[in-house]
Write a protein that holds these residues in place. Sequence first.
Motif: not given
Length: 608
Positions: A115-116, A119, A155, A158
Amino acid sequence: MTQSQGDVAKTQQSTESEQKTNSNPEKKKVTLSFLAALWPYLSRYKKVMAGAATALIITAMISLLLGQGVRLVIDEGIGAESMTSLNAMLGVVMAMVIVMAVGTFIRFYLVTWLGERISADIRNDVFKHLVRLHPSFFEENQSGEIMSRLTTDTTLLQSIIGSSLSFALRNALTVSGGLIMLFVTNMKLTSVVLLGVPAVLVPALWMGRRVRNLSRESQDTVADVGTYAGEIIRQVKTVQSYSRENFEIDAFGKEVDKAFNVAKKRILTRSALLAIVIFLSFSAIASMVWVGGYDVMNGNMTAGELAAFVFYALMVAFGVAGVSEVYGEIQRAAGATERLMELLSEQTLISDPENPFEVNTSSKPHLALNQVTFAYPSRLDRPALDKVTLDVQRGETIALVGPSGAGKSTLFELLLRFYDPQQGNINLLNTNIKDIRLNDLRTNMALVPQQPVLFSRDVWYNIRYGKPDATDEEVIAAAKAAFAYDFIMDLPDGFSSHLGENGVRLSGGQKQRLVIARAILNDPEILLLDEATSALDAESEFQVQKALDVLMENRTTLIIAHRLATVLGADRTVVLDKGAVVAQGTHESLIASSVLYKRLADLQFGET
């Protein structure tokens, strides 16, 4: 209207139509799911996804096997009143729990990392795309809205990819596996549970769609809040000078309340969805427990089987409730993805040519405009430049004068290729600038605007922006040439002093001298000066003008001037009016031949 103008008009109408469509989330049709739109990013990390999926499947299978472990503990251990069997069954259960804990750790780490990473990738791609878009895009779209998409929406993605999506997939697996185990354990009780499935799914799907629309609207209103606040903060001196603080506080409060009311509708819908799903799911379980308890009391099934069945039923119920809850978050992610993909799909109107030409540095003239006609997209019926033809020789200094709105600044924007003319062409060294790489074109020029632009960094960074690889000595020399060195050294940290947003800690004259130092350091072939000394006091203007005179030697220079006194030494003065060249020559010849120029001179010099 020419064909080119017609094409621009169609583009504008298409853009306006898209904006109207996007502004109404209820009517927007989504042709691709957000996961399909994100797949190009997800596919970059197939190994990570495979590892996370493996851990997810293993933990889901163990969760399902725990139900059988519960049945064995009750029937083979407690029911048989055997401590040996009980210890053995509990040992198996604990082994499964340990494996599930390790698998959960791996799954959580990999999915959160994914996810990070995605993103960050999307944020980089959006920014990279934004800085290459044509400048008019930023004139037609609010900066706060763009920044909201770049920060808030990425965000949100993410959070969704890194947790909610994984949670949804895990619940989906446990629900599917739980249903299978329910069938295996007891068909009769399973049929009781399944009666409640349609009652749960129908409201979940219907209300989930509404959550998606409200999520999109909520994100848009939050972006509006940021846009409004950003504008007021940037113009806070104007707000305070007119004593409008209370008005702006009330106006901002209304924007905040508007965003809150939309968010409240979204929260209410999600809360209702979750409550309905939980109520219906556990109503089905209560009915099943009653039927199962009746069968146990009549000897038709064992207590362990009922316990296992309740375990799976609760697993399915919690899984359905979890999916329903996360479904709203996924709908928000879909809205965020749409907004980001809209930015990434925006086509720039100004781009590098497919087959760029190399310019012939020996060609003459240096610059040439041939029958150039240009109208801004919002005012196609009013050309800003009308059939302008102008040849500029290498090393020549040309002054552009005329009333406001004559097209002087527009000409600079066309030279830098912020826009392309609808008719005619602009040549650099006998090559159409449309056939030259943007980088090659713009590195040949340096613009000193009327309103100086500085970055929220130190002095080194701001001057060196014109030549990133310049040495400290070159930066200092440029500052001295622009007569900026003395005031720089008076700053708290000298060249290492941070200037604040757009150089807020400097006076107007100081900011202009830093921008001139940047242009001096860039050492361009063509200088574009838009009233470069207008913000300076008399002494600073005299000093900077001397520096500019040295810089302009053997260099092609175009100067926009409202004060004729600053360009009396130009090789040639071009008079513009209503987008057309109406006269050109020296000061003396124009006084005699141009009515407009003579009127401007009379107003400024008091000549009669």
